[in-house]
Scaffold this active site. Sequence first.
Site, PDB file in Angstrom:
ATOM      1  N   SER A  20     -11.409   7.885 -27.738  1.00  0.00           N
ATOM      2  CA  SER A  20     -10.762   6.815 -26.976  1.00  0.00           C
ATOM      3  C   SER A  20     -11.801   5.906 -26.321  1.00  0.00           C
ATOM      4  O   SER A  20     -11.450   4.930 -25.678  1.00  0.00           O
ATOM      5  CB  SER A  20      -9.842   7.413 -25.897  1.00  0.00           C
ATOM      6  OG  SER A  20     -10.572   8.279 -25.058  1.00  0.00           O
ATOM      7  N   ASN A 107      -8.404  15.975 -17.077  1.00  0.00           N
ATOM      8  CA  ASN A 107      -6.997  15.662 -16.815  1.00  0.00           C
ATOM      9  C   ASN A 107      -6.799  15.014 -15.449  1.00  0.00           C
ATOM     10  O   ASN A 107      -6.071  14.019 -15.326  1.00  0.00           O
ATOM     11  CB  ASN A 107      -6.145  16.924 -16.932  1.00  0.00           C
ATOM     12  CG  ASN A 107      -6.151  17.488 -18.342  1.00  0.00           C
ATOM     13  OD1 ASN A 107      -6.720  16.874 -19.244  1.00  0.00           O
ATOM     14  ND2 ASN A 107      -5.540  18.636 -18.539  1.00  0.00           N
ATOM     15  N   THR A 152      23.918 -24.941 -17.196  1.00  0.00           N
ATOM     16  CA  THR A 152      24.385 -23.570 -17.428  1.00  0.00           C
ATOM     17  C   THR A 152      24.885 -23.579 -18.869  1.00  0.00           C
ATOM     18  O   THR A 152      25.392 -24.614 -19.343  1.00  0.00           O
ATOM     19  CB  THR A 152      25.534 -23.156 -16.490  1.00  0.00           C
ATOM     20  OG1 THR A 152      26.672 -23.977 -16.765  1.00  0.00           O
ATOM     21  CG2 THR A 152      25.166 -23.315 -15.013  1.00  0.00           C
ATOM     22  N   HIS A 153      24.698 -22.470 -19.560  1.00  0.00           N
ATOM     23  CA  HIS A 153      25.037 -22.394 -20.995  1.00  0.00           C
ATOM     24  C   HIS A 153      24.317 -23.484 -21.788  1.00  0.00           C
ATOM     25  O   HIS A 153      24.812 -23.913 -22.823  1.00  0.00           O
ATOM     26  CB  HIS A 153      26.546 -22.503 -21.230  1.00  0.00           C
ATOM     27  CG  HIS A 153      27.362 -21.605 -20.347  1.00  0.00           C
ATOM     28  ND1 HIS A 153      27.779 -20.353 -20.727  1.00  0.00           N
ATOM     29  CD2 HIS A 153      27.808 -21.776 -19.069  1.00  0.00           C
ATOM     30  CE1 HIS A 153      28.458 -19.794 -19.751  1.00  0.00           C
ATOM     31  NE2 HIS A 153      28.485 -20.630 -18.718  1.00  0.00           N
ATOM     32  N   SER A 274      -0.605 -30.594 -35.125  1.00  0.00           N
ATOM     33  CA  SER A 274      -0.240 -29.987 -36.398  1.00  0.00           C
ATOM     34  C   SER A 274      -1.315 -30.321 -37.415  1.00  0.00           C
ATOM     35  O   SER A 274      -1.863 -31.422 -37.409  1.00  0.00           O
ATOM     36  CB  SER A 274       1.113 -30.530 -36.856  1.00  0.00           C
ATOM     37  OG  SER A 274       1.252 -30.356 -38.247  1.00  0.00           O
ATOM     38  N   LYS A 280       2.719 -34.853 -34.540  1.00  0.00           N
ATOM     39  CA  LYS A 280       3.179 -33.714 -33.737  1.00  0.00           C
ATOM     40  C   LYS A 280       2.300 -33.423 -32.525  1.00  0.00           C
ATOM     41  O   LYS A 280       1.088 -33.522 -32.576  1.00  0.00           O
ATOM     42  CB  LYS A 280       3.220 -32.439 -34.610  1.00  0.00           C
ATOM     43  CG  LYS A 280       4.307 -32.417 -35.648  1.00  0.00           C
ATOM     44  CD  LYS A 280       5.707 -32.376 -35.068  1.00  0.00           C
ATOM     45  CE  LYS A 280       6.034 -31.041 -34.436  1.00  0.00           C
ATOM     46  NZ  LYS A 280       6.201 -29.974 -35.439  1.00  0.00           N
ATOM     47  N   GLU A 287       4.921 -21.454 -26.280  1.00  0.00           N
ATOM     48  CA  GLU A 287       5.465 -20.591 -27.341  1.00  0.00           C
ATOM     49  C   GLU A 287       4.743 -19.247 -27.385  1.00  0.00           C
ATOM     50  O   GLU A 287       5.365 -18.198 -27.566  1.00  0.00           O
ATOM     51  CB  GLU A 287       5.348 -21.285 -28.695  1.00  0.00           C
ATOM     52  CG  GLU A 287       6.288 -22.468 -28.814  1.00  0.00           C
ATOM     53  CD  GLU A 287       5.946 -23.325 -30.016  1.00  0.00           C
ATOM     54  OE1 GLU A 287       6.508 -23.075 -31.087  1.00  0.00           O
ATOM     55  OE2 GLU A 287       5.098 -24.220 -29.897  1.00  0.00           O
ATOM     56  N   TYR A 314      -0.343  18.077 -18.991  1.00  0.00           N
ATOM     57  CA  TYR A 314      -1.087  17.089 -19.767  1.00  0.00           C
ATOM     58  C   TYR A 314      -0.945  17.385 -21.258  1.00  0.00           C
ATOM     59  O   TYR A 314      -1.037  18.530 -21.693  1.00  0.00           O
ATOM     60  CB  TYR A 314      -2.587  17.081 -19.386  1.00  0.00           C
ATOM     61  CG  TYR A 314      -3.360  16.064 -20.213  1.00  0.00           C
ATOM     62  CD1 TYR A 314      -3.411  14.732 -19.838  1.00  0.00           C
ATOM     63  CD2 TYR A 314      -3.967  16.441 -21.409  1.00  0.00           C
ATOM     64  CE1 TYR A 314      -4.059  13.784 -20.618  1.00  0.00           C
ATOM     65  CE2 TYR A 314      -4.631  15.503 -22.193  1.00  0.00           C
ATOM     66  CZ  TYR A 314      -4.670  14.178 -21.800  1.00  0.00           C
ATOM     67  OH  TYR A 314      -5.308  13.251 -22.584  1.00  0.00           O
ATOM     68  N   LYS A 322      -3.219   4.031 -22.502  1.00  0.00           N
ATOM     69  CA  LYS A 322      -4.232   3.045 -22.111  1.00  0.00           C
ATOM     70  C   LYS A 322      -4.165   1.730 -22.859  1.00  0.00           C
ATOM     71  O   LYS A 322      -4.175   0.657 -22.254  1.00  0.00           O
ATOM     72  CB  LYS A 322      -5.620   3.655 -22.228  1.00  0.00           C
ATOM     73  CG  LYS A 322      -5.950   4.514 -21.036  1.00  0.00           C
ATOM     74  CD  LYS A 322      -7.170   5.356 -21.269  1.00  0.00           C
ATOM     75  CE  LYS A 322      -6.957   6.724 -20.684  1.00  0.00           C
ATOM     76  NZ  LYS A 322      -5.938   7.537 -21.387  1.00  0.00           N
TER      77      LYS A 322
HETATM   78  N1  ARG Z   1      -9.256  10.654 -23.167  1.00  0.00           N
HETATM   79  C1  ARG Z   1      -8.307  11.469 -22.527  1.00  0.00           C
HETATM   80  C2  ARG Z   1      -7.088  10.617 -22.115  1.00  0.00           C
HETATM   81  O1  ARG Z   1      -7.239   9.448 -22.076  1.00  0.00           O
HETATM   82  C3  ARG Z   1      -8.880  12.081 -21.302  1.00  0.00           C
HETATM   83  C4  ARG Z   1      -8.255  13.372 -20.935  1.00  0.00           C
HETATM   84  C5  ARG Z   1      -8.553  14.354 -21.981  1.00  0.00           C
HETATM   85  N2  ARG Z   1      -8.124  15.648 -21.625  1.00  0.00           N
HETATM   86  C6  ARG Z   1      -8.067  16.622 -22.494  1.00  0.00           C
HETATM   87  N3  ARG Z   1      -7.682  17.762 -22.080  1.00  0.00           N
HETATM   88  N4  ARG Z   1      -8.346  16.436 -23.767  1.00  0.00           N
HETATM   89  O2  ARG Z   1      -6.009  11.113 -21.851  1.00  0.00           O
END
Ligand code: ARG
Length: 454
Positions: A20, A107, A152-153, A274, A280, A287, A314, A322
């Site tokens: 990650s 964790n 409205t509408h 455009s 345009k 948008e 966990y 994330k």
């Molecule tokens: N990269 C993990 C997360 O974002 C961190 C926690 C990992 N904990 C574990 N027991 N593998 O959740």
Amino acid sequence: MWKGRFQQETAPAVQRFTESVSFDWRLYKFDIEGSIAHAAALQKAGLLTPEEHQQIESGLRAIEREIDEGKFLFRPELEDVHMNIESALTARIGPAGAKLHTARSRNDQVALDLRLYLRHEADEIRRLIVGLQRALVDSAGKYRTTVIPGYTHLQRAQPVPVAHHFLAYVEMLQRDTERFADAARRINRLPLGSGAIAGSTIALDREYVAKLLDFPEVTRNSMDAVSDRDFVAEMLFALALTGVHLSRLSEDLILFASSEFKLIRVSDAYSTGSSLMPQKKNPDVCELTRGKTGRLLGNLVSLLTTLKGLPMTYNRDMQEDKEAVFDSIDQVKMALEVYTGMIPEIEVDAARARAAAEDPALLATDLADYLVLQGLPFRQAHEVIGKLVAYTLEQQRTLRELTIDEFRKFSDRFGPDTFEVLDLDRAISRRTTIGAPSLENVAAELERWKSILG
Ligand code: ARG
């Protein structure tokens, strides 16, 4: 990090799949801040000497500078930002670094980092929203006497000052800032000390850590603290709703800038052309803001779906929180910045707006109110005016073009002052209830907002 238990290296595809650090590296400042506070608690508990604590702190600060300057090499085989920093620290300072993870798990560490990060971002976003509110209030002030048809509408309904329309968005955005502040209250609890699930046999002073990191409260249940992502979901909701508000504003601007409405012009700097059609001028900013709202809603639903089947506590699924929240934060911040720049560049075509608002049919309700004030029950008044409007359509004339005798054919309660009711400025000035858009009310609201927004 777990070499004790394992005899084989992680398969390369598994490394790529589970890492990650490619996205959670952006938590590094918060990770370092949290580790420094944790080290202070370890020292307080006698588990680090003052020298070791000092080495950890300066080592972490040096790593922070390296990352700031883009000189730090994040290694995907170390999975995440937490292990990358811890490993770099140990490489840098030796044995003291190997003591940092005492009485801590990733964790509770990741829960802490996310809370620190989201607390920071909630403040940033509130600041950006206030900037946009100020821009809207300024524009509203510029057009405080310009009247447009309100819809409205998407059918013309009743005339309103443009400022009233802009201030409606200022209200929505105010509730958005309140939502971020409210979410921040629940974010603002220290999870560190919860360990992997059941705290630690090594007791650290959590209240002390909370004080160092400026948390007014500590979490009260270690299992809840490592599995809770409510606070991320709340942020995603607040972001999604802010996005929905910006999306509705976008839709208004797109419509109002179209040749069909032609009520506003957006400056060239905030429009695009455009590649094919030379004539345009497109409202792409609006948008894209509208379009990106789909992602914001998706990110919220994505996290809720990830969480819904998770057993306590966990689970690695939670790493999926994330990218969703980073994306929503990035998109909303960008949209807020672009909008804050664009709003002052919007010009209202006051003459066209006025001409559209002058349509006397928009004052049909005012005529019904007039009959009510002459003693006719509202339902009957509504019917009388409905018939009158049908008559004007049939005649292809406007209410203002009828004679008083024609009015009186529909009700003998119409007096000589009937035509005053159809005067646009007078009609606006009579809307004096709290929240209604008489020019006086709108001016007072503008003042109120100026003092709220500072
Ligand atoms: N990269 C993990 C997360 O974002 C961190 C926690 C990992 N904990 C574990 N027991 N593998 O959740």
